[in-house]
Design a protein around this motif. Structure first.
Motif, PDB file in Angstrom:
ATOM      1  N   LYS A   1      47.960 -53.149  63.556  1.00 40.08           N
ATOM      2  CA  LYS A   1      46.984 -53.964  64.757  1.00 40.08           C
ATOM      3  C   LYS A   1      46.488 -54.896  64.185  1.00 40.08           C
ATOM      4  CE  LYS A   1      48.208 -49.969  67.056  1.00 40.08           C
ATOM      5  NZ  LYS A   1      49.271 -49.963  68.293  1.00 40.08           N
ATOM      6  N   ASP A   2      46.191 -55.147  62.809  1.00 46.76           N
ATOM      7  CA  ASP A   2      45.498 -56.501  62.345  1.00 46.76           C
ATOM      8  C   ASP A   2      46.268 -56.747  61.126  1.00 46.76           C
ATOM      9  OD1 ASP A   2      43.610 -58.293  62.175  1.00 46.76           O
ATOM     10  OD2 ASP A   2      42.237 -57.029  61.159  1.00 46.76           O
TER      11      ASP A   2
ATOM     12  N   THR B   1      40.895 -50.213  58.924  1.00 47.94           N
ATOM     13  CA  THR B   1      41.900 -50.918  59.763  1.00 47.94           C
ATOM     14  C   THR B   1      43.265 -50.481  59.655  1.00 47.94           C
ATOM     15  OG1 THR B   1      40.471 -52.903  59.177  1.00 47.94           O
ATOM     16  CG2 THR B   1      42.587 -53.224  60.075  1.00 47.94           C
TER      17      THR B   1
ATOM     18  N   LEU C   1      40.949 -60.165  62.271  1.00 44.72           N
ATOM     19  CA  LEU C   1      39.524 -59.714  62.967  1.00 44.72           C
ATOM     20  C   LEU C   1      38.871 -58.824  61.880  1.00 44.72           C
ATOM     21  CD1 LEU C   1      37.900 -58.964  65.475  1.00 44.72           C
ATOM     22  CD2 LEU C   1      39.824 -56.940  65.746  1.00 44.72           C
ATOM     23  N   THR C   2      39.491 -57.905  61.016  1.00 43.98           N
ATOM     24  CA  THR C   2      38.655 -57.287  59.835  1.00 43.98           C
ATOM     25  C   THR C   2      37.717 -58.325  59.117  1.00 43.98           C
ATOM     26  OG1 THR C   2      40.530 -55.656  59.535  1.00 43.98           O
ATOM     27  CG2 THR C   2      38.864 -55.790  57.967  1.00 43.98           C
TER      28      THR C   2
ATOM     29  N   LEU D   1      42.418 -51.552  69.355  1.00 38.40           N
ATOM     30  CA  LEU D   1      43.620 -52.574  69.147  1.00 38.40           C
ATOM     31  C   LEU D   1      44.906 -52.227  69.494  1.00 38.40           C
ATOM     32  CD1 LEU D   1      42.385 -53.999  65.625  1.00 38.40           C
ATOM     33  CD2 LEU D   1      41.517 -54.576  67.894  1.00 38.40           C
TER      34      LEU D   1
ATOM     35  N   LYS E   1      38.219 -55.033  72.349  1.00 34.40           N
ATOM     36  CA  LYS E   1      38.018 -56.098  71.229  1.00 34.40           C
ATOM     37  C   LYS E   1      36.919 -57.187  71.681  1.00 34.40           C
ATOM     38  CE  LYS E   1      41.321 -59.065  68.965  1.00 34.40           C
ATOM     39  NZ  LYS E   1      42.650 -59.686  68.796  1.00 34.40           N
TER      40      LYS E   1
END
Length: 297
Positions: free
Chosen positions: A12-13, A8, A18-19, A96, A107
Protein backbone atom coordinates in the motif's frame (compact mmCIF):
# COMPACT_ATOMS: atom_id res chain seq x y z
CA UNK A 1 1.37 9.69 23.71
CA UNK A 2 5.09 10.06 23.03
CA UNK A 3 6.42 6.81 21.58
CA UNK A 4 5.00 5.18 18.48
CA UNK A 5 5.56 2.15 16.28
CA UNK A 6 4.63 2.28 12.59
CA UNK A 7 3.67 -0.93 10.80
CA UNK A 8 3.41 -0.41 7.05
CA UNK A 9 1.89 -2.62 4.39
CA UNK A 10 4.53 -2.36 1.67
CA UNK A 11 1.93 -3.13 -1.01
CA UNK A 12 0.00 0.00 0.00
CA UNK A 13 2.98 2.32 0.56
CA UNK A 14 5.61 0.69 -1.65
CA UNK A 15 8.07 3.60 -1.66
CA UNK A 16 7.36 4.42 2.00
CA UNK A 17 6.53 7.96 0.96
CA UNK A 18 3.68 8.34 3.44
CA UNK A 19 5.52 6.41 6.15
CA UNK A 20 8.50 8.77 5.89
CA UNK A 21 6.22 11.81 5.99
CA UNK A 22 4.70 10.54 9.24
CA UNK A 23 8.15 9.89 10.71
CA UNK A 24 9.22 13.45 9.83
CA UNK A 25 6.04 14.87 11.36
CA UNK A 26 6.62 12.93 14.59
CA UNK A 27 10.26 14.01 14.73
CA UNK A 28 9.18 17.62 14.23
CA UNK A 29 6.92 17.24 17.27
CA UNK A 30 9.69 15.58 19.31
CA UNK A 31 8.02 12.16 19.39
CA UNK A 32 9.86 8.83 19.27
CA UNK A 33 9.01 6.56 16.36
CA UNK A 34 10.11 3.02 15.49
CA UNK A 35 9.25 1.51 12.10
CA UNK A 36 8.54 -2.11 11.24
CA UNK A 37 8.76 -3.53 7.70
CA UNK A 38 10.84 -0.68 6.39
CA UNK A 39 13.86 -1.64 4.28
CA UNK A 40 16.32 -1.04 7.08
CA UNK A 41 14.18 -2.93 9.60
CA UNK A 42 12.49 -5.59 7.49
CA UNK A 43 14.41 -8.62 8.76
CA UNK A 44 11.71 -9.60 11.21
CA UNK A 45 10.49 -13.19 10.97
CA UNK A 46 10.08 -14.20 14.61
CA UNK A 47 6.75 -15.23 16.09
CA UNK A 48 4.82 -12.84 18.25
CA UNK A 49 4.58 -13.00 22.03
CA UNK A 50 1.01 -14.27 21.68
CA UNK A 51 2.29 -17.55 20.25
CA UNK A 52 0.72 -17.17 16.81
CA UNK A 53 2.48 -19.06 14.05
CA UNK A 54 3.61 -17.49 10.81
CA UNK A 55 3.23 -13.84 11.78
CA UNK A 56 5.76 -11.33 10.48
CA UNK A 57 5.63 -8.58 13.11
CA UNK A 58 8.50 -8.72 15.52
CA UNK A 59 8.79 -9.44 19.20
CA UNK A 60 11.29 -6.60 19.17
CA UNK A 61 8.51 -3.99 19.46
CA UNK A 62 9.37 -2.37 22.76
CA UNK A 63 6.85 -2.67 25.57
CA UNK A 64 7.00 1.06 26.36
CA UNK A 65 5.53 1.97 22.96
CA UNK A 66 2.39 4.03 23.56
CA UNK A 67 0.65 3.29 20.27
CA UNK A 68 1.03 1.12 17.18
CA UNK A 69 -0.02 2.89 13.98
CA UNK A 70 -0.89 0.54 11.13
CA UNK A 71 -0.79 1.83 7.56
CA UNK A 72 -2.71 -0.50 5.28
CA UNK A 73 -6.09 -2.18 4.99
CA UNK A 74 -8.17 -4.37 7.27
CA UNK A 75 -5.91 -7.37 6.65
CA UNK A 76 -2.84 -5.52 7.89
CA UNK A 77 -4.68 -4.28 10.97
CA UNK A 78 -5.92 -7.79 11.79
CA UNK A 79 -2.45 -9.27 11.34
CA UNK A 80 -0.94 -6.59 13.56
CA UNK A 81 -3.61 -7.15 16.23
CA UNK A 82 -3.03 -10.91 16.23
CA UNK A 83 0.72 -10.48 16.37
CA UNK A 84 1.05 -7.94 19.20
CA UNK A 85 -1.99 -8.73 21.36
CA UNK A 86 0.24 -10.04 24.13
CA UNK A 87 1.76 -6.58 24.54
CA UNK A 88 -1.53 -4.78 25.18
CA UNK A 89 -0.46 -1.77 23.10
CA UNK A 90 -3.36 0.18 21.52
CA UNK A 91 -3.62 0.19 17.72
CA UNK A 92 -4.66 2.98 15.37
CA UNK A 93 -5.47 1.95 11.82
CA UNK A 94 -4.90 4.29 8.85
CA UNK A 95 -6.78 3.09 5.78
CA UNK A 96 -4.69 2.75 2.65
CA UNK A 97 -6.89 -0.02 1.27
CA UNK A 98 -10.36 -0.08 -0.25
CA UNK A 99 -12.90 -0.91 2.44
CA UNK A 100 -10.93 -0.22 5.59
CA UNK A 101 -13.78 -1.09 7.93
CA UNK A 102 -11.46 -1.50 10.92
CA UNK A 103 -9.40 1.57 10.14
CA UNK A 104 -10.25 4.58 12.28
CA UNK A 105 -8.56 7.14 10.03
CA UNK A 106 -8.66 7.86 6.29
CA UNK A 107 -5.59 9.16 4.50
CA UNK A 108 -6.75 12.78 4.45
CA UNK A 109 -7.25 12.74 8.24
CA UNK A 110 -3.75 11.61 9.21
CA UNK A 111 -2.27 14.87 10.47
CA UNK A 112 -5.31 15.84 12.53
CA UNK A 113 -5.33 12.33 14.01
CA UNK A 114 -1.65 12.53 14.94
CA UNK A 115 -2.23 15.85 16.67
CA UNK A 116 -5.02 14.23 18.69
CA UNK A 117 -2.65 11.44 19.76
CA UNK A 118 0.03 13.95 20.75
CA UNK A 119 -2.54 15.83 22.85
CA UNK A 120 -3.98 12.64 24.41
CA UNK A 121 -7.35 13.41 22.84
CA UNK A 122 -8.63 9.89 22.17
CA UNK A 123 -10.36 6.92 23.74
CA UNK A 124 -9.61 3.18 23.77
CA UNK A 125 -12.08 0.54 22.61
CA UNK A 126 -11.39 -3.05 23.66
CA UNK A 127 -12.25 -5.94 21.31
CA UNK A 128 -12.48 -9.56 22.41
CA UNK A 129 -10.30 -12.18 20.71
CA UNK A 130 -10.46 -15.95 20.20
CA UNK A 131 -8.05 -18.70 21.13
CA UNK A 132 -8.06 -21.89 19.08
CA UNK A 133 -6.61 -25.33 19.87
CA UNK A 134 -6.32 -28.43 17.71
CA UNK A 135 -7.39 -31.65 19.44
CA UNK A 136 -6.35 -35.01 17.99
CA UNK A 137 -6.90 -37.87 20.40
CA UNK A 138 -5.00 -37.03 23.57
CA UNK A 139 -2.91 -34.34 21.88
CA UNK A 140 -3.85 -30.67 22.25
CA UNK A 141 -1.96 -28.02 20.27
CA UNK A 142 -2.49 -24.28 20.65
CA UNK A 143 -3.03 -22.62 17.27
CA UNK A 144 -2.93 -19.02 18.46
CA UNK A 145 -5.08 -15.97 19.09
CA UNK A 146 -7.18 -14.09 16.54
CA UNK A 147 -9.21 -10.90 16.37
CA UNK A 148 -11.62 -11.81 13.55
CA UNK A 149 -12.51 -15.46 13.13
CA UNK A 150 -11.56 -19.11 13.12
CA UNK A 151 -12.74 -20.96 10.01
CA UNK A 152 -12.98 -24.71 9.51
CA UNK A 153 -13.52 -25.45 5.83
CA UNK A 154 -13.17 -28.29 3.37
CA UNK A 155 -9.76 -28.75 1.87
CA UNK A 156 -9.09 -28.33 -1.84
CA UNK A 157 -9.45 -32.04 -2.54
CA UNK A 158 -12.49 -32.86 -0.40
CA UNK A 159 -15.99 -32.59 -1.77
CA UNK A 160 -17.75 -31.86 1.49
CA UNK A 161 -17.20 -32.20 5.22
CA UNK A 162 -19.40 -33.58 7.96
CA UNK A 163 -19.15 -31.50 11.13
CA UNK A 164 -20.68 -31.38 14.59
CA UNK A 165 -20.81 -28.24 16.73
CA UNK A 166 -20.64 -28.56 20.50
CA UNK A 167 -21.27 -25.71 22.95
CA UNK A 168 -20.10 -26.39 26.51
CA UNK A 169 -19.99 -30.08 25.62
CA UNK A 170 -23.60 -30.17 24.37
CA UNK A 171 -24.32 -30.99 20.74
CA UNK A 172 -25.74 -27.84 19.14
CA UNK A 173 -25.90 -28.89 15.47
CA UNK A 174 -24.55 -31.35 12.90
CA UNK A 175 -24.56 -30.98 9.13
CA UNK A 176 -22.66 -31.62 5.95
CA UNK A 177 -21.37 -28.59 4.06
CA UNK A 178 -18.34 -26.49 3.24
CA UNK A 179 -17.52 -25.66 6.85
CA UNK A 180 -18.20 -23.28 9.72
CA UNK A 181 -17.03 -19.86 10.92
CA UNK A 182 -16.64 -18.90 14.57
CA UNK A 183 -16.25 -15.13 14.76
CA UNK A 184 -15.92 -12.36 17.30
CA UNK A 185 -18.18 -9.29 17.04
CA UNK A 186 -15.30 -7.64 15.16
CA UNK A 187 -15.23 -10.52 12.69
CA UNK A 188 -19.00 -10.54 12.24
CA UNK A 189 -18.71 -8.01 9.40
CA UNK A 190 -16.22 -10.18 7.48
CA UNK A 191 -16.50 -13.73 6.17
CA UNK A 192 -19.34 -14.49 8.58
CA UNK A 193 -21.47 -11.68 7.12
CA UNK A 194 -20.87 -12.83 3.54
CA UNK A 195 -21.96 -16.33 4.62
CA UNK A 196 -25.28 -15.05 5.94
CA UNK A 197 -24.28 -14.33 9.53
CA UNK A 198 -25.58 -11.39 11.58
CA UNK A 199 -23.91 -8.02 12.09
CA UNK A 200 -22.81 -7.59 15.71
CA UNK A 201 -21.69 -4.41 17.45
CA UNK A 202 -17.96 -4.68 18.24
CA UNK A 203 -18.45 -4.06 21.97
CA UNK A 204 -20.83 -7.02 22.37
CA UNK A 205 -19.58 -9.91 24.49
CA UNK A 206 -20.70 -12.81 22.29
CA UNK A 207 -19.46 -15.27 19.66
CA UNK A 208 -21.12 -16.03 16.33
CA UNK A 209 -21.13 -19.53 14.80
CA UNK A 210 -22.07 -19.40 11.10
CA UNK A 211 -22.32 -22.39 8.73
CA UNK A 212 -20.70 -22.21 5.28
CA UNK A 213 -22.95 -23.54 2.50
CA UNK A 214 -24.71 -26.17 4.64
CA UNK A 215 -26.51 -28.94 2.76
CA UNK A 216 -29.66 -28.47 4.81
CA UNK A 217 -32.34 -25.83 5.18
CA UNK A 218 -32.17 -25.93 8.97
CA UNK A 219 -28.60 -24.81 9.67
CA UNK A 220 -28.43 -21.17 10.71
CA UNK A 221 -26.07 -18.92 12.68
CA UNK A 222 -25.89 -19.54 16.41
CA UNK A 223 -25.13 -16.80 18.94
CA UNK A 224 -23.41 -17.87 22.16
CA UNK A 225 -21.89 -16.13 25.13
CA UNK A 226 -18.20 -15.28 24.92
CA UNK A 227 -17.76 -17.37 28.05
CA UNK A 228 -18.98 -20.49 26.29
CA UNK A 229 -16.67 -23.21 25.04
CA UNK A 230 -17.12 -24.14 21.36
CA UNK A 231 -15.81 -27.33 19.79
CA UNK A 232 -16.00 -28.11 16.08
CA UNK A 233 -15.55 -31.81 15.29
CA UNK A 234 -14.85 -33.36 11.89
CA UNK A 235 -16.86 -36.54 11.38
CA UNK A 236 -16.43 -39.37 8.91
CA UNK A 237 -18.27 -39.15 5.62
CA UNK A 238 -20.02 -41.98 3.80
CA UNK A 239 -17.39 -41.95 1.09
CA UNK A 240 -13.74 -42.49 2.11
CA UNK A 241 -11.20 -39.66 1.88
CA UNK A 242 -13.92 -37.00 1.69
CA UNK A 243 -13.56 -35.59 5.20
CA UNK A 244 -10.38 -33.56 4.62
CA UNK A 245 -10.61 -30.11 6.19
CA UNK A 246 -8.39 -27.19 7.20
CA UNK A 247 -8.42 -24.72 10.06
CA UNK A 248 -7.79 -21.09 9.13
CA UNK A 249 -7.17 -18.42 11.78
CA UNK A 250 -7.70 -14.87 10.49
CA UNK A 251 -6.81 -15.99 7.00
CA UNK A 252 -3.75 -17.95 8.14
CA UNK A 253 -3.77 -21.74 7.49
CA UNK A 254 -3.16 -23.32 10.88
CA UNK A 255 -3.55 -27.05 10.43
CA UNK A 256 -5.10 -29.91 8.49
CA UNK A 257 -7.97 -31.82 10.03
CA UNK A 258 -9.16 -35.38 9.53
CA UNK A 259 -12.06 -37.43 10.80
CA UNK A 260 -12.03 -37.34 14.60
CA UNK A 261 -10.09 -34.05 14.80
CA UNK A 262 -11.60 -31.10 16.67
CA UNK A 263 -10.97 -27.40 17.03
CA UNK A 264 -11.60 -26.04 20.52
CA UNK A 265 -12.44 -22.32 20.59
CA UNK A 266 -12.72 -20.02 23.60
CA UNK A 267 -12.47 -16.32 24.30
CA UNK A 268 -8.82 -15.36 24.73
CA UNK A 269 -7.53 -13.63 27.84
CA UNK A 270 -5.92 -11.02 25.60
CA UNK A 271 -7.88 -8.19 23.98
CA UNK A 272 -7.19 -5.89 21.07
CA UNK A 273 -7.16 -2.25 22.14
CA UNK A 274 -8.27 0.04 19.30
CA UNK A 275 -7.68 3.80 19.41
CA UNK A 276 -10.80 5.86 18.74
CA UNK A 277 -10.42 9.46 17.62
CA UNK A 278 -13.34 10.30 15.32
CA UNK A 279 -15.99 8.82 17.64
CA UNK A 280 -18.11 7.93 14.62
CA UNK A 281 -20.95 5.58 15.57
CA UNK A 282 -20.70 1.95 14.48
CA UNK A 283 -23.83 1.90 12.33
CA UNK A 284 -22.78 5.05 10.51
CA UNK A 285 -19.52 3.36 9.56
CA UNK A 286 -21.50 0.25 8.58
CA UNK A 287 -23.76 2.23 6.25
CA UNK A 288 -20.88 4.08 4.61
CA UNK A 289 -18.46 1.20 4.19
CA UNK A 290 -20.68 -1.83 3.66
CA UNK A 291 -23.79 -0.11 2.33
CA UNK A 292 -26.28 -0.98 5.03
CA UNK A 293 -29.35 1.14 4.29
CA UNK A 294 -29.40 4.47 2.55
CA UNK A 295 -28.78 8.05 3.53
CA UNK A 296 -30.56 9.56 6.49
CA UNK A 297 -33.94 10.91 5.61
Amino acid sequence: MNKFCLITNRNKDADLELTNEIVKYMTLHQKDCVCVDRKENCGYTSNSSSGNKGQTFSEEIEEDVDCIIVLGGDGTIIQAADSVCGLGIPILGINLGTLGFLAEIEKQQIWTALDSLFEDNYSIEERIMLHGSLIEGENVESLGIVLNDIVISRSNFSRIINISIYVNGELADSYRGDGVIVSTPTGSTGYSLSSGGPVVKPDADILVITPICPHTLGARSIIVSSGDSVRIQINENKQPNEEGAVAVLDGRPAGELKAGSSIHITKAHEKTRMVKINHVEFFEVLRKKIGQGGEKG
